[in-house]
Design a protein around this motif. Structure first.
Motif, mmCIF file in Angstrom:
data_model
loop_
_atom_site.group_PDB
_atom_site.id
_atom_site.type_symbol
_atom_site.label_atom_id
_atom_site.label_comp_id
_atom_site.label_asym_id
_atom_site.label_seq_id
_atom_site.Cartn_x
_atom_site.Cartn_y
_atom_site.Cartn_z
ATOM 1 N N GLY A 1 -5.505 -12.634 -3.474
ATOM 2 C CA GLY A 1 -4.285 -13.581 -3.597
ATOM 3 C C GLY A 1 -4.404 -14.352 -4.949
ATOM 4 N N THR A 2 -4.476 -13.609 -6.093
ATOM 5 C CA THR A 2 -4.962 -14.689 -7.360
ATOM 6 C C THR A 2 -3.615 -15.204 -7.779
ATOM 7 O OG1 THR A 2 -5.811 -14.419 -9.337
ATOM 8 C CG2 THR A 2 -4.160 -12.586 -8.932
ATOM 9 N N ALA B 1 -9.702 -9.749 -9.318
ATOM 10 C CA ALA B 1 -8.587 -10.374 -8.790
ATOM 11 C C ALA B 1 -7.520 -9.540 -8.186
ATOM 12 C CB ALA B 1 -8.041 -11.353 -9.708
ATOM 13 N N LEU B 2 -6.974 -9.665 -7.124
ATOM 14 C CA LEU B 2 -5.971 -8.977 -6.567
ATOM 15 C C LEU B 2 -4.707 -9.705 -6.067
ATOM 16 C CD1 LEU B 2 -6.118 -9.066 -3.336
ATOM 17 C CD2 LEU B 2 -8.371 -8.104 -3.396
ATOM 18 N N ASP B 3 -3.616 -9.305 -6.007
ATOM 19 C CA ASP B 3 -2.552 -9.633 -5.603
ATOM 20 C C ASP B 3 -1.417 -8.496 -4.935
ATOM 21 O OD1 ASP B 3 -1.267 -12.827 -5.937
ATOM 22 O OD2 ASP B 3 0.064 -11.394 -5.214
ATOM 23 N N ASN C 1 -6.912 -18.490 -1.671
ATOM 24 C CA ASN C 1 -6.011 -19.302 -1.244
ATOM 25 C C ASN C 1 -4.805 -18.742 -0.710
ATOM 26 O OD1 ASN C 1 -4.486 -21.604 -0.878
ATOM 27 N ND2 ASN C 1 -4.211 -21.901 -3.118
ATOM 28 N N PRO C 2 -4.775 -18.287 0.572
ATOM 29 C CA PRO C 2 -3.743 -17.263 1.085
ATOM 30 C C PRO C 2 -2.620 -18.127 1.739
ATOM 31 C CG PRO C 2 -5.388 -17.558 2.846
ATOM 32 C CD PRO C 2 -6.096 -18.309 1.613
ATOM 33 N N PRO C 3 -1.623 -17.478 1.823
ATOM 34 C CA PRO C 3 -0.455 -18.356 2.727
ATOM 35 C C PRO C 3 -0.865 -18.812 3.931
ATOM 36 C CG PRO C 3 0.297 -16.057 1.738
ATOM 37 C CD PRO C 3 -1.356 -16.003 1.683
ATOM 38 N N TYR C 4 -0.389 -20.216 4.147
ATOM 39 C CA TYR C 4 -0.954 -20.683 5.311
ATOM 40 C C TYR C 4 -0.093 -21.815 6.149
ATOM 41 C CZ TYR C 4 -2.785 -24.394 2.124
ATOM 42 O OH TYR C 4 -3.137 -25.495 1.226
#
Length: 279
Positions: free
Chosen positions: A118-119, A139-141, A185-188
């Motif tokens: 989740g870059t 890195a992935l998104d 640092n994902p959605p939270y």
């Protein structure tokens, strides 16, 4: 002309005084190249073109648009990053997660396999690659637009990063192999918290990178824990930023998925903001 005071007055409210002051300094220093000393000495005279530019910036700020999007860049861990509405604006507290990771690595010259899940702008992956130059960083998104911004930032900062389009919630799209370090640092932010957020965040930054359903707030941590448990090296570690009000619940997710060594860590504002997990 005290340009800092003029900008601060024009945007207060909606911005509180201390935040308006910081934004005003960004405008005068980064946009107009004016020193703080000149501002304090009232020695600043803007040209008609600059005056129109300042009026446009103030109008956009009054509509809640973040200053980082207006000027198109921000600083993170001492590096400059382009930011657009396709990516979240890097937060100062996320720098604390970088510090936590680097403090755990006794030899920065070691060769590690690192993945940032989740870059977004690429700020985490790039900052780690610059600090750990012998490491191999991926890195992935899920967002193609975000990956384009991140790729540009990697070029800008001369960082060798391998980028992949993938969905954290679809394990079949995630890169396999043994990682020494996974960071995310994902959605939270829960939807019920949205009402308390500043307009410049909830109305301008990408909602898919911020919000999660109230009834499934830890969905990304469950996915990350399952993937990490399968793909981390025997001594590998996963670090995640988290919602401080769900810190204990997040730790339980990782423990339920088989991580026996977990710890929560404070950010600079004394909130539990990060988790470190090992199998």
């Amino acid at each position: 002309m005290n340009i800092i005071a003029d900008i601060r007055k024009a945007i207060s409210p909606p911005y509180p005084r201390h935040e308006a002051e910081a934004i005003a300094r960004i405008v005068v220093e980064d946009v107009f190249g004016v020193t703080l000393l000149d501002c304090l000495s009232n020695n600043v005279i803007l040209s008609p073109t600059q005056q129109r530019q300042m009026e446009d910036i103030i109008a956009r700020l009054q509509q809640g648009e973040p200053i980082q999007y207006i000027i198109g860049e921000t600083t993170f861990c001492g590096h400059q990053f382009q930011v657009t509405p396709a990516v979240l604006i890097p937060r100062p507290e996320t720098e604390d997660m970088i510090s936590l990771i680097l403090n755990d690595i006794t030899d920065p010259s070691c060769e590690l396999s690192v993945c940032d899940a989740g870059t977004g702008s690429g700020c985490i992956a790039i900052s780690l690659q610059k600090a750990l130059p012998q490491s191999h960083v991926s890195a992935l998104d899920i967002s193609r637009e975000a990956l384009e911004v991140a790729q540009g930032n990697a070029v800008r900062n001369q960082a060798a990063i391998h980028f992949t389009q993938a969905d954290i919630l679809d394990i079949g799209t995630l890169p396999q192999g043994q990682w020494d370090l996974i960071v995310s640092n994902p959605p939270y932010v829960t939807n019920c918290e949205k009402a308390e957020m500043a307009v410049h965040v909830k109305c301008h930054e990408p909602s898919k990178a911020l919000f999660v359903p109230d009834d499934n707030a830890l969905v990304f941590y469950t996915a990350l824990a399952r993937w990490a448990h399968k793909t981390l090296s025997p001594q590998g570690t996963i670090y995640c930023e988290l919602n401080s009000i769900l810190a204990a619940e997040t730790e339980q997710v990782f423990r339920h998925e088989g991580f026996t060594h977990t710890s929560l860590h404070l950010d600079r504002y004394n909130n539990y903001r990060f988790i470190r997990c090992k199998r």
